[in-house]
Design a protein around this motif. Structure first.
Motif, PDB file in Angstrom:
ATOM      1  N   LEU A  13       9.812  -0.559   4.858  1.00  0.00           N
ATOM      2  CA  LEU A  13       9.676   0.812   3.919  1.00  0.00           C
ATOM      3  C   LEU A  13       8.903   1.938   4.683  1.00  0.00           C
ATOM      4  CD1 LEU A  13       8.459   0.367   0.191  1.00  0.00           C
ATOM      5  CD2 LEU A  13       7.362   2.179   1.682  1.00  0.00           C
ATOM      6  N   GLU A  14       9.421   3.131   4.366  1.00  0.00           N
ATOM      7  CA  GLU A  14       8.620   4.314   4.748  1.00  0.00           C
ATOM      8  C   GLU A  14       8.619   5.418   3.862  1.00  0.00           C
ATOM      9  OE1 GLU A  14       7.542   4.673   7.925  1.00  0.00           O
ATOM     10  OE2 GLU A  14       8.072   2.611   8.499  1.00  0.00           O
ATOM     11  N   ILE A  15       7.567   6.076   3.843  1.00  0.00           N
ATOM     12  CA  ILE A  15       7.280   7.294   2.820  1.00  0.00           C
ATOM     13  C   ILE A  15       8.118   8.428   3.540  1.00  0.00           C
ATOM     14  CG2 ILE A  15       5.922   8.720   1.717  1.00  0.00           C
ATOM     15  CD1 ILE A  15       3.992   6.335   1.676  1.00  0.00           C
ATOM     16  N   THR A  16       9.104   8.994   2.625  1.00  0.00           N
ATOM     17  CA  THR A  16       9.856  10.282   3.358  1.00  0.00           C
ATOM     18  C   THR A  16       9.183  11.634   2.966  1.00  0.00           C
ATOM     19  OG1 THR A  16      11.158  10.773   1.401  1.00  0.00           O
ATOM     20  CG2 THR A  16      11.789   9.004   2.988  1.00  0.00           C
ATOM     21  N   ASN A  17       9.443  12.801   3.545  1.00  0.00           N
ATOM     22  CA  ASN A  17       8.753  13.980   3.195  1.00  0.00           C
ATOM     23  C   ASN A  17       9.461  14.426   1.622  1.00  0.00           C
ATOM     24  OD1 ASN A  17       6.985  14.032   5.154  1.00  0.00           O
ATOM     25  ND2 ASN A  17       8.638  14.764   6.660  1.00  0.00           N
ATOM     26  N   ASN A  18      10.431  14.004   1.277  1.00  0.00           N
ATOM     27  CA  ASN A  18      11.056  14.481  -0.134  1.00  0.00           C
ATOM     28  C   ASN A  18      10.241  14.090  -1.268  1.00  0.00           C
ATOM     29  OD1 ASN A  18      13.183  15.245   1.628  1.00  0.00           O
ATOM     30  ND2 ASN A  18      14.139  13.302   1.554  1.00  0.00           N
TER      31      ASN A  18
ATOM     32  N   TYR B 190      20.104  -7.526   4.420  1.00  0.00           N
ATOM     33  CA  TYR B 190      19.453  -6.611   4.194  1.00  0.00           C
ATOM     34  C   TYR B 190      20.348  -5.117   3.881  1.00  0.00           C
ATOM     35  CZ  TYR B 190      14.820  -9.163   4.052  1.00  0.00           C
ATOM     36  OH  TYR B 190      14.164 -10.064   3.728  1.00  0.00           O
ATOM     37  N   SER B 191      20.148  -4.265   2.972  1.00  0.00           N
ATOM     38  CA  SER B 191      20.847  -3.335   2.704  1.00  0.00           C
ATOM     39  C   SER B 191      19.875  -1.955   2.482  1.00  0.00           C
ATOM     40  CB  SER B 191      21.926  -3.384   1.641  1.00  0.00           C
ATOM     41  OG  SER B 191      21.379  -3.362   0.418  1.00  0.00           O
ATOM     42  N   ALA B 192      20.223  -0.789   3.172  1.00  0.00           N
ATOM     43  CA  ALA B 192      19.201   0.340   3.104  1.00  0.00           C
ATOM     44  C   ALA B 192      19.220   0.999   1.605  1.00  0.00           C
ATOM     45  CB  ALA B 192      19.863   1.477   4.151  1.00  0.00           C
ATOM     46  N   ARG B 193      18.121   1.496   1.028  1.00  0.00           N
ATOM     47  CA  ARG B 193      18.078   2.156   0.094  1.00  0.00           C
ATOM     48  C   ARG B 193      17.166   3.327   0.201  1.00  0.00           C
ATOM     49  NH1 ARG B 193      20.857  -1.907  -1.343  1.00  0.00           N
ATOM     50  NH2 ARG B 193      20.740  -3.127  -3.090  1.00  0.00           N
ATOM     51  N   ASN B 194      17.365   4.408  -0.682  1.00  0.00           N
ATOM     52  CA  ASN B 194      16.486   5.533  -0.920  1.00  0.00           C
ATOM     53  C   ASN B 194      15.972   5.332  -2.409  1.00  0.00           C
ATOM     54  OD1 ASN B 194      16.328   6.688   1.710  1.00  0.00           O
ATOM     55  ND2 ASN B 194      18.194   7.535   1.446  1.00  0.00           N
ATOM     56  N   PHE B 195      14.974   5.470  -2.427  1.00  0.00           N
ATOM     57  CA  PHE B 195      14.290   5.210  -4.096  1.00  0.00           C
ATOM     58  C   PHE B 195      13.074   5.933  -4.369  1.00  0.00           C
ATOM     59  CE2 PHE B 195      12.051   2.476  -6.881  1.00  0.00           C
ATOM     60  CZ  PHE B 195      13.007   1.992  -7.397  1.00  0.00           C
ATOM     61  N   ASP B 196      13.145   6.707  -5.716  1.00  0.00           N
ATOM     62  CA  ASP B 196      11.937   7.196  -6.258  1.00  0.00           C
ATOM     63  C   ASP B 196      11.378   6.291  -7.169  1.00  0.00           C
ATOM     64  OD1 ASP B 196      13.133   9.499  -5.056  1.00  0.00           O
ATOM     65  OD2 ASP B 196      14.286  10.324  -6.904  1.00  0.00           O
ATOM     66  N   PRO B 197      10.149   5.728  -6.459  1.00  0.00           N
ATOM     67  CA  PRO B 197       9.229   5.121  -7.412  1.00  0.00           C
ATOM     68  C   PRO B 197       8.578   5.559  -8.466  1.00  0.00           C
ATOM     69  CG  PRO B 197       8.302   5.245  -5.443  1.00  0.00           C
ATOM     70  CD  PRO B 197       9.625   6.019  -5.405  1.00  0.00           C
ATOM     71  N   TYR B 198       8.864   4.887  -9.790  1.00  0.00           N
ATOM     72  CA  TYR B 198       8.228   5.570 -10.912  1.00  0.00           C
ATOM     73  C   TYR B 198       6.767   4.600 -11.268  1.00  0.00           C
ATOM     74  CZ  TYR B 198      12.268   8.434 -11.751  1.00  0.00           C
ATOM     75  OH  TYR B 198      13.303   9.411 -11.860  1.00  0.00           O
ATOM     76  N   HIS B 199       7.206   3.514 -11.498  1.00  0.00           N
ATOM     77  CA  HIS B 199       6.181   2.397 -11.899  1.00  0.00           C
ATOM     78  C   HIS B 199       5.984   1.152 -10.979  1.00  0.00           C
ATOM     79  CE1 HIS B 199       5.050   4.440 -15.463  1.00  0.00           C
ATOM     80  NE2 HIS B 199       6.189   5.057 -15.692  1.00  0.00           N
TER      81      HIS B 199
ATOM     82  N   ASN C 149       0.883  -1.306  -0.028  1.00  0.00           N
ATOM     83  CA  ASN C 149      -0.064  -0.075   0.024  1.00  0.00           C
ATOM     84  C   ASN C 149       0.915   1.293  -0.222  1.00  0.00           C
ATOM     85  OD1 ASN C 149      -2.424  -1.379   0.225  1.00  0.00           O
ATOM     86  ND2 ASN C 149      -2.514  -1.597   2.234  1.00  0.00           N
ATOM     87  N   LYS C 150       1.936   1.231   0.764  1.00  0.00           N
ATOM     88  CA  LYS C 150       2.750   2.601   0.766  1.00  0.00           C
ATOM     89  C   LYS C 150       3.423   2.728  -0.411  1.00  0.00           C
ATOM     90  CE  LYS C 150       3.959   2.803   5.786  1.00  0.00           C
ATOM     91  NZ  LYS C 150       5.037   2.725   6.710  1.00  0.00           N
ATOM     92  N   THR C 151       3.737   1.555  -1.111  1.00  0.00           N
ATOM     93  CA  THR C 151       4.428   1.735  -2.492  1.00  0.00           C
ATOM     94  C   THR C 151       3.636   2.400  -3.472  1.00  0.00           C
ATOM     95  OG1 THR C 151       5.817  -0.210  -2.327  1.00  0.00           O
ATOM     96  CG2 THR C 151       5.419   0.537  -4.465  1.00  0.00           C
ATOM     97  N   PHE C 152       2.258   2.018  -3.428  1.00  0.00           N
ATOM     98  CA  PHE C 152       1.370   2.819  -4.610  1.00  0.00           C
ATOM     99  C   PHE C 152       1.070   4.245  -4.032  1.00  0.00           C
ATOM    100  CE2 PHE C 152       0.414  -1.427  -5.784  1.00  0.00           C
ATOM    101  CZ  PHE C 152       0.079  -1.417  -7.269  1.00  0.00           C
ATOM    102  N   LYS C 153       0.793   4.402  -2.756  1.00  0.00           N
ATOM    103  CA  LYS C 153       0.777   5.799  -2.156  1.00  0.00           C
ATOM    104  C   LYS C 153       2.010   6.695  -2.482  1.00  0.00           C
ATOM    105  CE  LYS C 153      -0.263   8.078   2.035  1.00  0.00           C
ATOM    106  NZ  LYS C 153      -0.543   8.192   3.495  1.00  0.00           N
ATOM    107  N   SER C 154       3.150   6.181  -2.354  1.00  0.00           N
ATOM    108  CA  SER C 154       4.458   7.059  -2.832  1.00  0.00           C
ATOM    109  C   SER C 154       4.548   7.169  -4.137  1.00  0.00           C
ATOM    110  CB  SER C 154       5.553   6.557  -2.212  1.00  0.00           C
ATOM    111  OG  SER C 154       5.826   5.279  -2.973  1.00  0.00           O
ATOM    112  N   ILE C 155       4.056   6.587  -5.070  1.00  0.00           N
ATOM    113  CA  ILE C 155       3.944   6.617  -6.427  1.00  0.00           C
ATOM    114  C   ILE C 155       3.040   7.837  -6.790  1.00  0.00           C
ATOM    115  CG2 ILE C 155       3.442   5.655  -8.845  1.00  0.00           C
ATOM    116  CD1 ILE C 155       4.589   3.074  -7.943  1.00  0.00           C
ATOM    117  N   LYS C 156       1.740   7.812  -6.167  1.00  0.00           N
ATOM    118  CA  LYS C 156       0.825   8.695  -6.605  1.00  0.00           C
ATOM    119  C   LYS C 156       1.230  10.101  -5.961  1.00  0.00           C
ATOM    120  CE  LYS C 156      -3.094   5.619  -6.648  1.00  0.00           C
ATOM    121  NZ  LYS C 156      -4.440   5.093  -6.132  1.00  0.00           N
ATOM    122  N   SER C 157       1.816  10.149  -4.947  1.00  0.00           N
ATOM    123  CA  SER C 157       2.394  11.468  -4.319  1.00  0.00           C
ATOM    124  C   SER C 157       3.810  12.079  -4.664  1.00  0.00           C
ATOM    125  CB  SER C 157       2.066  11.114  -2.869  1.00  0.00           C
ATOM    126  OG  SER C 157       3.119  10.274  -2.163  1.00  0.00           O
TER     127      SER C 157
END
Length: 326
Positions: A213-218, A173-182, A149-157
């Motif tokens: 997974l967390e949605i950032t303010n960026n 596991y390793s840390a990632r910062n990611f801009d989801p497109y699709h 759910n957070k993945t789809f929310k972050s794509i829309k926002s």
């Protein structure tokens, strides 16, 4: 023609029901004029209402028309043709691709709501039921509902997300910062494609391998030069590749020529059978790694003609397999 006549009949019976419930006291003659059919046809429809639906139909001699002795009666049924029932019964198993995702429970809720909206009686115009068709699906990984759910929310926002990821060949596991497109679904497996801050390039990650997974303010903007087709091949897969498509040429053994010839393996394919029964297949793709896995699935029944690097990759994998059995 028969199917069309059946649909017209069903529509006419439903309309007759409306006229009767409206208190218009229609008779066979007046209904025949309305629907432009014979009086005999209307009488058959009246008998159909009585027999199939047990309609409390009575004839008022003074008003010279039909009425329901129970004013609360109406046709409580959904009439499905054989073709419509076949469609419903075969499409449901295709929802297997949503198994192990939050969409699975959502679809079940939707179907339950639709069921509740249906009347008590559902009639089918034939005894046809599609119990003979079975679908076999691949085993699918489970995806955490919150991550999905957070993945789809972050794509829309257009919000950057942070998460921990375990690659296919890694143990940690390793840390990632990611801009989801699709979001991409390949045979029931779900992936996100976007810009990875760590790799500083486009990456595709499996949702099933993501944790925390967390949605950032960026916020982010999708690169204007980004094209989804540069990174996936709908015919073969989603192995991340920015390479230019190249021509794949394969030679399949005659022992499986029918299997190869009867399918469309790729939208760009060219296929032909040789005099000895073998089959040439060629197509354009940038998914060399996915093509490798597909070629290996045919074992010794296929030979890579081009490109040389694919032939070498197949050889290397075959040597690894042999090594495991020494």
């Amino acid at each position: 023609m028969a199917e069309r006549e059946e649909k017209v009949k069903i529509h006419r019976i439903l309309e007759i029901d409306k006229y009767i419930r409206a208190g218009n006291y229609p008779n066979a003659t007046s209904l025949g004029k309305i629907f432009e059919v014979s009086r005999a046809t209307i009488m058959r429809d009246i008998e159909f209402l009585r027999d199939r639906y047990e309609a409390p139909l009575e004839f008022d001699q003074q008003r010279n028309g039909y009425y329901y002795s129970d004013p609360t009666f109406f046709i409580q049924s959904v009439m499905l043709s054989e073709g419509e029932l076949f469609t419903v019964s075969t499409i449901m198993p295709l929802l297997e691709q949503y198994k192990n995702t939050p969409l699975e429970s959502s679809f079940k809720k939707i179907m339950n709501k639709i069921t509740e909206m249906l009347p008590n009686q559902v009639s089918v115009d034939t005894g046809f039921m599609n119990d003979e068709i079975k679908f076999i699906s691949d085993p699918l990984p489970r995806i955490d509902e919150e991550i999905f759910n957070k993945t789809f929310k972050s794509i829309k926002s257009h919000k950057t997300i942070s998460f921990s990821y375990r690659s296919l060949s890694k143990q940690d596991y390793s840390a990632r910062n990611f801009d989801p497109y699709h979001v991409i679904c390949q045979k029931g497996n779900w992936y996100i494609c976007g810009f990875c801050h760590k790799a500083k390039t486009i990456r595709i990650y499996a949702l099933s391998r993501i944790r925390e997974l967390e949605i950032t303010n960026n916020t982010f903007e999708i690169d204007k030069n980004f094209k989804m087709e540069d990174y996936i091949d709908p015919s073969f897969g989603i192995w991340t590749s920015k390479e230019e498509p190249e021509k794949i040429e394969l030679l399949f053994d005659k022992s499986i020529n029918t299997y190869i010839l009867e399918r469309t393996w790729h939208a760009t394919q060219t296929i032909s059978q040789n005099d000895d029964g073998s089959v040439n297949l060629s197509f354009m793709t940038n998914q060399i790694q996915e093509t490798l896995h597909w070629v290996l699935s045919f074992g010794g029944s296929v030979k890579v003609i081009n490109p040389p690097k694919l032939a070498e990759m197949v050889k290397t994998e075959a040597e690894k397999i042999l090594e495991n059995f020494k």
